[in-house]
Write an enzyme that holds these catalytic residues in place. Structure first.
Site, PDB file in Angstrom:
ATOM      1  CB  SER A 101      -0.962  -0.038   1.193  1.00 19.43           C
ATOM      2  OG  SER A 101      -1.925   0.966   1.113  1.00 19.43           O
ATOM      3  CG  ASP A 242      -2.714   3.994  -1.495  1.00 25.93           C
ATOM      4  OD1 ASP A 242      -3.404   3.795  -2.506  1.00 25.93           O
ATOM      5  OD2 ASP A 242      -2.780   3.268  -0.476  1.00 25.93           O
ATOM      6  CG  ASP A 244      -2.975  -0.590  -2.505  1.00 22.07           C
ATOM      7  OD1 ASP A 244      -2.942   0.567  -2.033  1.00 22.07           O
ATOM      8  OD2 ASP A 244      -3.611  -1.520  -1.966  1.00 22.07           O
ATOM      9  CG  ASP A 246      -6.248   0.607  -0.915  1.00 23.28           C
ATOM     10  OD1 ASP A 246      -5.410   1.529  -0.813  1.00 23.28           O
ATOM     11  OD2 ASP A 246      -6.318  -0.343  -0.103  1.00 23.28           O
TER      12      ASP A 246
END
Length: 449
Positions: A101, A242, A244, A246
């Site tokens: 992340s 960010d 990833d 999400d």
């Protein structure tokens, strides 16, 4: 009982130290065995972000799945929400996102999704942990039944089309100058393409991943680069994802940052007006600002709070019938469309409101004045200071001092060895004093352990 591997968002740690090829292979084997239901050919969808170690983990998981007779469908770099969506869309048995992340490149992680596209429950993750300790010698497939690996074609286009379809077909972003910061991460191709296809003038930063620069000085946890670029280009809006993708943060045309609380307020008000809320309220965590709660009350909506972690927000949404929720950090869950947080889709919902109201983002997004909030972290090398009697007494006294004018949240992080202390209230000086005192007491207890 504390879990050995899984935290609040899958498994995460330093690559090749905590997240090793051996662990990744075993996780794939355990997950593959657990989700082998029915007589069909079993498949796992695997996506990843752009950090160097994602290659190593990807190949290890391919080997693990193949060894228990599960085919691996490889997406390459793709956002976490895209992996969730494609797992369900492609009728796969399980989905995997390889990412840490917002962390730096040294870390990596493994997020798992069921065939419905939702993250696994605590109970299922605990089953996987049990299987990791039990071994799989008797579960390995015969040579003729081993799994295959194959690259998926057209996955990027499928996700872009999915994201676009969350808006009405008549809506165009023409006339908007948008700076999008992809954090040198998983959305570095799909986010700019989706915005361009919707008609926006797109200026991209954080779109040159090299395996090491994910989240480095860019993205939703480092929005300064986006603020600078928005001002420099005189853009209408900045969108920061960010690693990833999400989560999302917004920068308005003046260069001010709009967090997840303000974004949820905008979407909640818009959906209430359109009759799209499934319940008269939304779900957020204990970390969301008191100002959000007061704003929602002013427009006839409630705020249900959960533990920190988008998975807990989603679990409450599903069990209680909400269709909007999220976190201050920018995880926004729109369950009419998505099974997890989706930074791009959340940004598109905001852009739809901006186009409809024909107002600057700064006016659209300033729905409430945030209550003064102070957040500190105390690194804990050993011990459990929150179980210390002196710490418990100090926390109880602090809550009494804040009384009805504020809130206090003290929790252990699910992803790092730290205790987070958050206080908020109408009196900033009082809040700062209380938070600093508690941090000192927690640190002292940790040192004495």
């Amino acid at each position: 009982m504390p879990r050995k591997h899984f935290g609040t968002d899958g498994i995460r740690g330093q690559a090749n130290s905590v997240i090793t090829p051996e662990l990744a292979m075993k996780v794939a084997q355990a997950t593959g065995v657990l989700f082998q239901r029915g007589e069909h050919r079993h498949r796992a969808v695997i996506g990843k972000d752009t950090r160097l170690s994602s290659y190593m983990i990807e190949y290890a998981m391919v080997a693990g799945f193949a060894s228990v007779g599960v085919d691996a469908l490889l997406l390459g770099p793709m956002p976490t929400p895209a992996v969730a969506m494609l797992t369900h869309s492609m009728r796969a048995d399980v989905g995997v996102m390889i990412s840490a992340s917002h962390n730096s490149y040294e870390d990596n992680g493994i997020k798992l999704f069921g065939p419905d596209g939702f993250k696994l429950s605590d109970e299922v993750e605990t089953k996987i942990e049990t299987m990791l300790d039990a071994g799989f010698a008797l579960k390995l497939s015969k040579p003729a039944d081993l799994g295959r690996a194959m690259r998926v074609e057209g996955d990027r286009a499928r996700y872009i089309e999915f994201a676009k379809r969350t808006l009405t077909r008549s809506l165009s972003l023409e006339g908007l100058r948008i700076v999008v910061d992809c954090a040198n991460g998983a959305a570095y191709k799909v986010a700019p393409e989706a915005l361009w296809e919707l008609g926006a003038e797109v200026i991209s930063i954080g779109v040159e991943p090299d395996g090491f620069n994910i989240n480095r000085g860019v993205g939703s946890t480092s929005p300064q680069a986006l603020v600078k670029k928005v001002r420099e280009m005189r853009a209408d809006i900045g969108i920061a994802l960010d690693g990833d993708a999400d989560r999302v943060l917004i920068v308005d045309e003046t260069g001010k940052i709009v967090d997840g609380d303000q974004l949820m307020a905008v979407i909640a008000a818009s959906w209430k007006e359109d009759g799209r809320l499934s319940r008269p309220g939304i779900v957020a965590t204990v970390m969301s600002n008191l100002g959000l709660e007061r704003y929602l009350e002013s427009i006839g909506l409630t705020l249900a709070r959960t533990a920190v972690g988008d998975r807990y927000v989603l679990e409450h949404m599903r069990s209680e019938g909400y269709n909007l929720g999220g976190e201050q950090s920018g995880h926004i869950i729109l369950s009419d469309f998505c099974t997890t947080g989706d930074g791009l889709v959340a940004a598109l919902q905001l852009l739809a409101v901006v186009k409809r109201l024909e107002k600057p983002v700064s006016q659209v997004c300033r729905r409430f004045e945030p209550s003064p909030q102070v957040l500190r972290s105390v690194r804990v090398a050993a011990g459990k200071p929150l179980e210390d009697a002196s710490v418990a007494r100090a926390i109880d006294l602090a809550r009494k001092r804040l009384a009805a004018s504020g809130r206090l949240v003290i929790r252990a992080s699910g992803t790092e060895p730290v205790i987070r202390v958050m206080g908020e209230g109408d009196d900033l000086d009082l809040v700062e004093s209380i938070v600093n005192e508690l941090c000192d007491i927690v640190a002292s207890s940790a040192r004495a352990a």
